[in-house]
Design an enzyme around this catalytic site. Structure first.
Site, PDB file in Angstrom:
ATOM      1  N   LEU A  45       0.688  -1.255   0.067  1.00 46.51           N
ATOM      2  CA  LEU A  45       0.092  -0.153  -0.075  1.00 46.51           C
ATOM      3  C   LEU A  45       0.938   1.242   0.051  1.00 46.51           C
ATOM      4  O   LEU A  45       0.539   2.314  -0.390  1.00 46.51           O
ATOM      5  CB  LEU A  45      -0.847   0.102   1.129  1.00 46.51           C
ATOM      6  N   GLY A  46       2.090   0.980   0.497  1.00 49.03           N
ATOM      7  CA  GLY A  46       2.928   2.253   0.496  1.00 49.03           C
ATOM      8  C   GLY A  46       4.386   1.893   0.739  1.00 49.03           C
ATOM      9  O   GLY A  46       4.655   0.944   1.364  1.00 49.03           O
ATOM     10  N   GLY A  48       8.682   3.468   1.816  1.00 44.73           N
ATOM     11  CA  GLY A  48       9.477   4.776   2.313  1.00 44.73           C
ATOM     12  C   GLY A  48      10.627   4.026   2.945  1.00 44.73           C
ATOM     13  O   GLY A  48      11.146   3.162   2.591  1.00 44.73           O
ATOM     14  N   SER A  49      11.448   5.035   3.258  1.00 48.47           N
ATOM     15  CA  SER A  49      12.624   4.926   3.734  1.00 48.47           C
ATOM     16  C   SER A  49      13.247   3.701   4.865  1.00 48.47           C
ATOM     17  O   SER A  49      14.071   3.227   4.864  1.00 48.47           O
ATOM     18  CB  SER A  49      13.497   6.042   4.330  1.00 48.47           C
ATOM     19  N   PHE A  50      11.964   3.453   5.599  1.00 47.69           N
ATOM     20  CA  PHE A  50      12.013   2.506   7.062  1.00 47.69           C
ATOM     21  C   PHE A  50      11.477   1.103   6.179  1.00 47.69           C
ATOM     22  O   PHE A  50      11.734   0.009   6.978  1.00 47.69           O
ATOM     23  CB  PHE A  50      11.345   2.977   7.966  1.00 47.69           C
ATOM     24  N   GLY A  51      10.530   1.219   5.463  1.00 45.29           N
ATOM     25  CA  GLY A  51      10.047  -0.141   4.910  1.00 45.29           C
ATOM     26  C   GLY A  51       8.766   0.015   4.181  1.00 45.29           C
ATOM     27  O   GLY A  51       9.057   0.908   3.285  1.00 45.29           O
ATOM     28  N   VAL A  53       3.893  -0.702   3.632  1.00 44.48           N
ATOM     29  CA  VAL A  53       2.789  -1.031   4.234  1.00 44.48           C
ATOM     30  C   VAL A  53       2.430  -1.950   3.356  1.00 44.48           C
ATOM     31  O   VAL A  53       2.110  -1.901   2.100  1.00 44.48           O
ATOM     32  CB  VAL A  53       1.979   0.025   4.506  1.00 44.48           C
ATOM     33  N   LYS A  68       2.233  -2.470   8.870  1.00 46.64           N
ATOM     34  CA  LYS A  68       3.469  -1.401   8.889  1.00 46.64           C
ATOM     35  C   LYS A  68       4.688  -2.401   9.074  1.00 46.64           C
ATOM     36  O   LYS A  68       4.757  -2.572  10.316  1.00 46.64           O
ATOM     37  CB  LYS A  68       3.304  -0.120   9.553  1.00 46.64           C
ATOM     38  N   ASP A 162       1.583  16.138  12.984  1.00 41.50           N
ATOM     39  CA  ASP A 162       1.985  15.916  11.589  1.00 41.50           C
ATOM     40  C   ASP A 162       0.493  15.971  10.718  1.00 41.50           C
ATOM     41  O   ASP A 162       0.554  15.032  10.095  1.00 41.50           O
ATOM     42  CB  ASP A 162       2.850  14.564  11.205  1.00 41.50           C
ATOM     43  N   LYS A 164      -1.986  16.917   7.964  1.00 42.64           N
ATOM     44  CA  LYS A 164      -1.928  17.023   6.323  1.00 42.64           C
ATOM     45  C   LYS A 164      -2.651  16.109   5.905  1.00 42.64           C
ATOM     46  O   LYS A 164      -3.091  15.138   6.359  1.00 42.64           O
ATOM     47  CB  LYS A 164      -0.528  17.093   6.094  1.00 42.64           C
ATOM     48  N   ASN A 167      -2.156  12.470   5.619  1.00 46.05           N
ATOM     49  CA  ASN A 167      -2.267  11.592   6.994  1.00 46.05           C
ATOM     50  C   ASN A 167      -3.667  11.500   7.296  1.00 46.05           C
ATOM     51  O   ASN A 167      -3.946  10.966   8.427  1.00 46.05           O
ATOM     52  CB  ASN A 167      -1.366  12.103   7.945  1.00 46.05           C
ATOM     53  N   ASP A 180      -0.779   7.706  10.825  1.00 48.57           N
ATOM     54  CA  ASP A 180       0.735   8.046  10.842  1.00 48.57           C
ATOM     55  C   ASP A 180       1.148   8.872  12.202  1.00 48.57           C
ATOM     56  O   ASP A 180       1.112  10.249  12.109  1.00 48.57           O
ATOM     57  CB  ASP A 180       1.265   8.873   9.626  1.00 48.57           C
ATOM     58  N   THR A 196       5.903  18.650   8.584  1.00 47.61           N
ATOM     59  CA  THR A 196       5.842  18.935   7.078  1.00 47.61           C
ATOM     60  C   THR A 196       6.088  20.542   6.808  1.00 47.61           C
ATOM     61  O   THR A 196       5.187  21.227   7.385  1.00 47.61           O
ATOM     62  CB  THR A 196       4.698  18.451   6.431  1.00 47.61           C
TER      63      THR A 196
END
Length: 361
Positions: A45-46, A48-51, A53, A68, A162, A164, A167, A180, A196
């Site tokens: 589903l998504g 990023g830098s850590f892993g 979803v 996640k 955070d 926005k 999220n 998030d 952000t």
């Protein structure tokens, strides 16, 4: 969840709060003890830098969840251990109809796993970009639900930090779920520079002490973006120096679009006041100044809390596991690396995540 997609989107006082419209669920969710082999991984589903979803399905109750997956070595390298533990701890604590649920968390030698609600309607960000801007009643509906969620967090001593459109997820019934919580923190005040750029409050830029007022500031930015299509100080060339200069000057210097509603404008100005002690949400009446504002005049807050209003947009969901509202990502066989035996020098750093070594499978 949306934290993992920031590259595709936007990188991310002593007066007691009045407890307005607190949410209480007499039947709290039952958190379980999970391991990787309890689930069938469907798709990503998504990323990023850590892993990433994943959409998964439980082999036991056949329900769909979002898991996640975060790589422990990367979290430690990028000094995100505290943020990760905060996210898990806060999600364990909270329960609200407009906040994503966590059902359990575990770890193996290499990764952390958080089992959460699958929220099938996708991001509010996607809907807003597709619509360009929202009509006043639509923006008001989403702003009201966000305000209720923020007030709930604040009454529990949590600053979100955070907010926005990326999220804010849309559930199958069109109501929101805030997700998030990587920047969320249980405290009255903090000093950390995070968030952000378009949504950062002036006091965060000053790197001094700040509190829950930064969330109410972000609500003002969100309302403006929903009504106009872009944040009030948006810089198309990503010039953060100019962006931060405009944030520091305050909302009296916003270039208001023609036809912008006066009531909405008044609320935004009060939410985005440069001085935190003069900002709505931080005054003597707390969040009551926001809920009682004339822009929200027709909102029945009790009914809003109970989700008795029909959402303005109903996601086009064909079934329980329909993830068509989310962007497609290359799978890269990432899930094949999960659960493998390896050295684990970082397990001690995440005590809240139940340990599930490969030998346990």
């Amino acid at each position: 969840m949306s934290e993992l997609s920031k590259l595709e989107h936007r990188d991310s006082f002593d007066i007691p709060e009045t407890e307005l419209y607190p949410y209480y669920d007499p039947t709290p969710r039952q958190k379980g003890s999970y391991r990787l082999e309890d689930f069938i991984i469907q798709r990503t589903l998504g990323t990023g830098s850590f892993g990433r979803v994943h959409l998964v399905r439980s082999k036991h109750n056949l329900r769909f969840y979002a898991i996640k997956v975060l790589n422990k070595a990367r979290i430690v390298k990028l000094k995100q251990v505290e943020h990760t533990n905060n996210e898990h701890g806060i999600l364990e604590l909270v329960q609200h109809p407009f906040i994503v649920n966590i059902w359990g968390a575990f770890q193996d030698c290499a990764n952390l796993y958080m089992v959460m609600d699958f929220v099938p309607g996708g991001e509010l960000f996607t809907l807003l970009r597709r619509s360009n801007r929202f009509p006043d009643p639509v923006a008001k509906f989403y702003a009201a639900e966000v305000a209720l969620a923020l007030n709930y967090l604040h009454t529990h001593g949590i600053i979100y930090r955070d907010l926005k459109p990326e999220n804010i997820l849309l559930n199958h019934d069109g109501h929101i779920k805030i997700t998030d919580f990587g920047f969320a923190k249980s405290c009255r005040h903090t000093y950390t520079l995070c968030g952000t750029p378009d949504y950062i409050a002036p006091e965060i830029l000053l790197q001094g002490r700040y509190g829950k007022g930064v969330d109410w500031y972000a609500l003002g930015v969100l309302i403006f973006e929903m009504l106009y299509g872009l944040p009030p100080y948006h810089q198309p060339d990503n010039n953060t120096i100019l962006l931060y200069e405009r944030i520091s000057r305050g909302p009296l210097h916003i270039q208001w679009p023609a036809g912008f509603g006066e009531r909405a404008k008044d609320l935004i100005i009060h939410l985005m006041d440069v001085e935190p002690t003069k900002r709505y949400g931080n005054l003597h009446r707390g969040a009551q100044d926001i809920f009682a504002h004339s822009w929200f005049a027709e909102v029945d807050w009790d009914k809003m809390t109970k989700r008795e209003f029909t959402a303005p947009y109903m996601p086009q969901i064909t079934g329980e596991g329909d993830a068509s509202a989310f962007e497609c990502y290359p799978e890269d066989n990432a899930s094949l690396t999960y659960g493998q035996a390896a050295l684990d020098p970082f397990g001690y750093a995440f005590p809240g995540f139940e340990y599930r070594a490969p030998s346990a499978y």
